[in-house]
Write a protein that holds these residues in place. Structure first.
Motif, PDB file in Angstrom:
ATOM      1  N   GLY A  34      -9.598  -2.947   1.611  1.00 12.17           N
ATOM      2  CA  GLY A  34      -8.256  -2.765   1.066  1.00 12.17           C
ATOM      3  C   GLY A  34      -7.111  -3.109   1.986  1.00 12.17           C
ATOM      4  N   VAL A  35      -7.349  -3.972   2.978  1.00 10.85           N
ATOM      5  CA  VAL A  35      -6.297  -4.349   3.919  1.00 10.85           C
ATOM      6  C   VAL A  35      -6.023  -5.843   3.796  1.00 10.85           C
ATOM      7  N   LYS A  36      -4.733  -6.187   3.684  1.00 13.25           N
ATOM      8  CA  LYS A  36      -4.348  -7.604   3.619  1.00 13.25           C
ATOM      9  C   LYS A  36      -3.303  -7.865   4.695  1.00 13.25           C
ATOM     10  N   LEU A  37      -3.619  -8.803   5.582  1.00 14.60           N
ATOM     11  CA  LEU A  37      -2.655  -9.242   6.592  1.00 14.60           C
ATOM     12  C   LEU A  37      -2.051 -10.552   6.085  1.00 14.60           C
ATOM     13  N   PRO A  38      -0.820 -10.501   5.572  1.00 13.46           N
ATOM     14  CA  PRO A  38      -0.237 -11.683   4.928  1.00 13.46           C
ATOM     15  C   PRO A  38      -0.084 -12.902   5.834  1.00 13.46           C
ATOM     16  N   SER A  62       3.243  -4.988   7.316  1.00 13.37           N
ATOM     17  CA  SER A  62       4.084  -3.820   7.073  1.00 13.37           C
ATOM     18  C   SER A  62       3.490  -2.596   7.771  1.00 13.37           C
ATOM     19  N   ILE A  63       4.299  -1.559   7.891  1.00 14.60           N
ATOM     20  CA  ILE A  63       3.813  -0.305   8.467  1.00 14.60           C
ATOM     21  C   ILE A  63       2.674   0.234   7.617  1.00 14.60           C
ATOM     22  N   GLU A  64       2.808   0.149   6.304  1.00 12.98           N
ATOM     23  CA  GLU A  64       1.749   0.628   5.406  1.00 12.98           C
ATOM     24  C   GLU A  64       0.427  -0.081   5.696  1.00 12.98           C
ATOM     25  N   THR A  65       0.473  -1.382   5.855  1.00  8.22           N
ATOM     26  CA  THR A  65      -0.749  -2.135   6.145  1.00  8.22           C
ATOM     27  C   THR A  65      -1.316  -1.733   7.498  1.00  8.22           C
ATOM     28  N   ALA A  66      -0.461  -1.577   8.497  1.00  4.21           N
ATOM     29  CA  ALA A  66      -0.928  -1.163   9.829  1.00  4.21           C
ATOM     30  C   ALA A  66      -1.607   0.200   9.764  1.00  4.21           C
ATOM     31  N   LEU A  67      -1.043   1.121   8.996  1.00  4.04           N
ATOM     32  CA  LEU A  67      -1.639   2.445   8.870  1.00  4.04           C
ATOM     33  C   LEU A  67      -2.965   2.387   8.117  1.00  4.04           C
TER      34      LEU A  67
END
Length: 81
Positions: A34-38, A62-67
């Protein structure tokens, strides 16, 4: 173009292809949790020049993705210990 230049060029293409495959594999692995690094991709500057050493650019997120990425790594570490 000399034989050496053709061999060097082929070697560079192989290294870039390997970096692209690593990016695809990393993208798929991250997506599976569930992680996407754009901005994930091969750094084009590292592919330039005579003997390239391609780098994988993890890019910005984003911070959300980093978390979410941190949570997945922490869960994996807990599972492995």
């Amino acid at each position: 173009m000399t034989a050496t230049e053709r061999r060097d060029e082929a070697g560079n293409r192989d290294r870039v292809r390997a970096a692209e495959e690593a990016v695809a594999r990393l993208r798929a692995g991250l997506a599976s949790v569930g992680v996407k690094l754009p901005s994930l991709g091969v750094d084009p500057v590292s592919c330039a020049g005579g003997e390239s050493v391609p780098l994988v650019d993890l890019g910005r997120c984003s911070i959300e993705t980093a978390l979410r990425l941190s949570a997945q790594l922490e869960a994996k570490a807990r599972h492995d210990s």
